[in-house]
Design a protein around this motif. Structure first.
Motif, mmCIF file in Angstrom:
data_model
loop_
_atom_site.group_PDB
_atom_site.id
_atom_site.type_symbol
_atom_site.label_atom_id
_atom_site.label_comp_id
_atom_site.label_asym_id
_atom_site.label_seq_id
_atom_site.Cartn_x
_atom_site.Cartn_y
_atom_site.Cartn_z
ATOM 1 N N SER A 30 0.807 -1.227 0.000
ATOM 2 C CA SER A 30 0.000 0.000 0.000
ATOM 3 C C SER A 30 0.836 1.271 0.000
ATOM 4 O O SER A 30 0.302 2.350 -0.215
ATOM 5 N N SER A 31 2.136 1.142 0.183
ATOM 6 C CA SER A 31 3.005 2.319 0.190
ATOM 7 C C SER A 31 3.525 2.694 -1.203
ATOM 8 O O SER A 31 4.211 3.701 -1.363
ATOM 9 N N ILE A 32 3.186 1.916 -2.212
ATOM 10 C CA ILE A 32 3.717 2.106 -3.564
ATOM 11 C C ILE A 32 2.886 3.128 -4.338
ATOM 12 O O ILE A 32 1.652 3.092 -4.300
ATOM 13 N N ASP A 33 3.561 4.019 -5.055
ATOM 14 C CA ASP A 33 2.859 4.967 -5.931
ATOM 15 C C ASP A 33 2.025 4.199 -6.946
ATOM 16 O O ASP A 33 2.494 3.218 -7.525
ATOM 17 N N GLY A 34 0.798 4.634 -7.146
ATOM 18 C CA GLY A 34 -0.093 3.981 -8.096
ATOM 19 C C GLY A 34 -0.975 2.912 -7.488
ATOM 20 O O GLY A 34 -1.888 2.413 -8.141
ATOM 21 N N TYR A 35 -0.704 2.543 -6.241
ATOM 22 C CA TYR A 35 -1.547 1.580 -5.533
ATOM 23 C C TYR A 35 -2.887 2.246 -5.220
ATOM 24 O O TYR A 35 -2.930 3.398 -4.793
ATOM 25 N N ILE A 36 -3.983 1.509 -5.429
ATOM 26 C CA ILE A 36 -5.312 2.022 -5.093
ATOM 27 C C ILE A 36 -5.864 1.286 -3.876
ATOM 28 O O ILE A 36 -6.164 1.904 -2.859
ATOM 29 N N LYS A 37 -6.009 -0.034 -3.961
ATOM 30 C CA LYS A 37 -6.501 -0.826 -2.826
ATOM 31 C C LYS A 37 -6.274 -2.297 -3.109
ATOM 32 O O LYS A 37 -5.987 -2.688 -4.243
ATOM 33 N N HIS A 38 -6.420 -3.104 -2.059
ATOM 34 C CA HIS A 38 -6.307 -4.554 -2.230
ATOM 35 C C HIS A 38 -7.255 -5.265 -1.282
ATOM 36 O O HIS A 38 -7.710 -4.683 -0.290
ATOM 37 N N SER A 39 -7.545 -6.518 -1.624
ATOM 38 C CA SER A 39 -8.326 -7.375 -0.733
ATOM 39 C C SER A 39 -7.837 -8.807 -0.878
ATOM 40 O O SER A 39 -7.328 -9.208 -1.922
ATOM 41 N N LYS A 58 -1.943 1.981 -13.030
ATOM 42 C CA LYS A 58 -1.497 1.460 -14.324
ATOM 43 C C LYS A 58 -0.636 0.216 -14.095
ATOM 44 O O LYS A 58 -0.138 -0.011 -12.997
ATOM 45 N N LEU A 59 -0.483 -0.581 -15.121
ATOM 46 C CA LEU A 59 0.233 -1.849 -15.035
ATOM 47 C C LEU A 59 1.634 -1.681 -14.459
ATOM 48 O O LEU A 59 2.070 -2.453 -13.609
ATOM 49 N N GLU A 60 2.340 -0.663 -14.905
ATOM 50 C CA GLU A 60 3.727 -0.462 -14.486
ATOM 51 C C GLU A 60 3.855 -0.149 -12.993
ATOM 52 O O GLU A 60 4.920 -0.352 -12.410
ATOM 53 N N ASP A 61 2.786 0.341 -12.387
ATOM 54 C CA ASP A 61 2.833 0.573 -10.938
ATOM 55 C C ASP A 61 3.074 -0.733 -10.197
ATOM 56 O O ASP A 61 3.737 -0.758 -9.161
ATOM 57 N N HIS A 62 2.554 -1.831 -10.744
ATOM 58 C CA HIS A 62 2.787 -3.145 -10.146
ATOM 59 C C HIS A 62 4.069 -3.777 -10.671
ATOM 60 O O HIS A 62 4.945 -4.160 -9.899
ATOM 61 N N THR A 63 4.174 -3.882 -12.002
ATOM 62 C CA THR A 63 5.262 -4.659 -12.599
ATOM 63 C C THR A 63 6.636 -4.018 -12.422
ATOM 64 O O THR A 63 7.640 -4.724 -12.383
ATOM 65 N N ILE A 64 6.678 -2.706 -12.315
ATOM 66 C CA ILE A 64 7.951 -2.009 -12.120
ATOM 67 C C ILE A 64 7.994 -1.367 -10.731
ATOM 68 O O ILE A 64 8.888 -1.642 -9.933
ATOM 69 N N GLY A 65 7.006 -0.516 -10.437
ATOM 70 C CA GLY A 65 7.005 0.224 -9.183
ATOM 71 C C GLY A 65 7.070 -0.663 -7.952
ATOM 72 O O GLY A 65 7.843 -0.399 -7.032
ATOM 73 N N PHE A 66 6.262 -1.709 -7.919
ATOM 74 C CA PHE A 66 6.270 -2.604 -6.764
ATOM 75 C C PHE A 66 7.315 -3.697 -6.908
ATOM 76 O O PHE A 66 8.139 -3.900 -6.013
ATOM 77 N N ARG A 67 7.320 -4.389 -8.030
ATOM 78 C CA ARG A 67 8.197 -5.551 -8.188
ATOM 79 C C ARG A 67 9.682 -5.207 -8.144
ATOM 80 O O ARG A 67 10.504 -6.070 -7.871
ATOM 81 N N GLN A 68 10.035 -3.954 -8.388
ATOM 82 C CA GLN A 68 11.445 -3.567 -8.351
ATOM 83 C C GLN A 68 11.774 -2.714 -7.124
ATOM 84 O O GLN A 68 12.787 -2.038 -7.088
ATOM 85 N N SER A 69 10.929 -2.815 -6.095
ATOM 86 C CA SER A 69 11.107 -1.973 -4.904
ATOM 87 C C SER A 69 11.663 -2.764 -3.723
ATOM 88 O O SER A 69 11.607 -4.003 -3.687
ATOM 89 N N LEU A 70 12.159 -2.026 -2.740
ATOM 90 C CA LEU A 70 12.577 -2.639 -1.485
ATOM 91 C C LEU A 70 11.370 -3.210 -0.738
ATOM 92 O O LEU A 70 11.470 -4.221 -0.043
ATOM 93 N N GLN A 71 10.210 -2.561 -0.910
ATOM 94 C CA GLN A 71 8.991 -3.052 -0.269
ATOM 95 C C GLN A 71 8.637 -4.451 -0.773
ATOM 96 O O GLN A 71 8.162 -5.287 -0.006
ATOM 97 N N TYR A 72 8.863 -4.704 -2.060
ATOM 98 C CA TYR A 72 8.573 -6.029 -2.614
ATOM 99 C C TYR A 72 9.468 -7.089 -1.978
ATOM 100 O O TYR A 72 9.021 -8.206 -1.711
#
Length: 101
Positions: A30-39, A58-72
């Protein structure tokens, strides 16, 4: 908006621990830019099967923003050892919606 969908099969007997760790992991995604919500939803017919739904701008918020982060890396450390088999993650875009009213 992009909907990420993953069916999570958890190793039998580890459901409670997974659910607890998932609550902790939620702060990372939930700390990632582009995240809206999850369940997270548990299957009624199969106690160790879950459905993860995550909305992204957008797709890249997950595939790049999250998947390439320290949070991931933290998400992965908390959750990935519960999966058997490792989940397939798919992304969907909205075509139509049935809105009330």
């Amino acid at each position: 908006m992009i909907l990420e969908v993953a069916i999570l099969n958890i190793k039998p007997g580890q459901e409670s621990a997974f659910e607890k760790d998932f609550q902790t992991a939620g702060k990372y995604i939930s700390s990632i830019d582009g995240y809206i919500k999850h369940s997270l939803r548990r299957c009624v017919e199969q106690a160790n099967k879950y459905l993860l739904l995550v909305e992204w701008q957008k797709l890249e918020d997950h595939t790049i923003g999250f998947r390439q982060s320290l949070q991931y890396l933290e998400w992965k450390k908390l959750l990935h050892h519960y999966y058997d088999p490792f989940p397939v993650v798919e992304h969907y875009e909205m075509l139509s919606a049935n809105l009330p009213g």
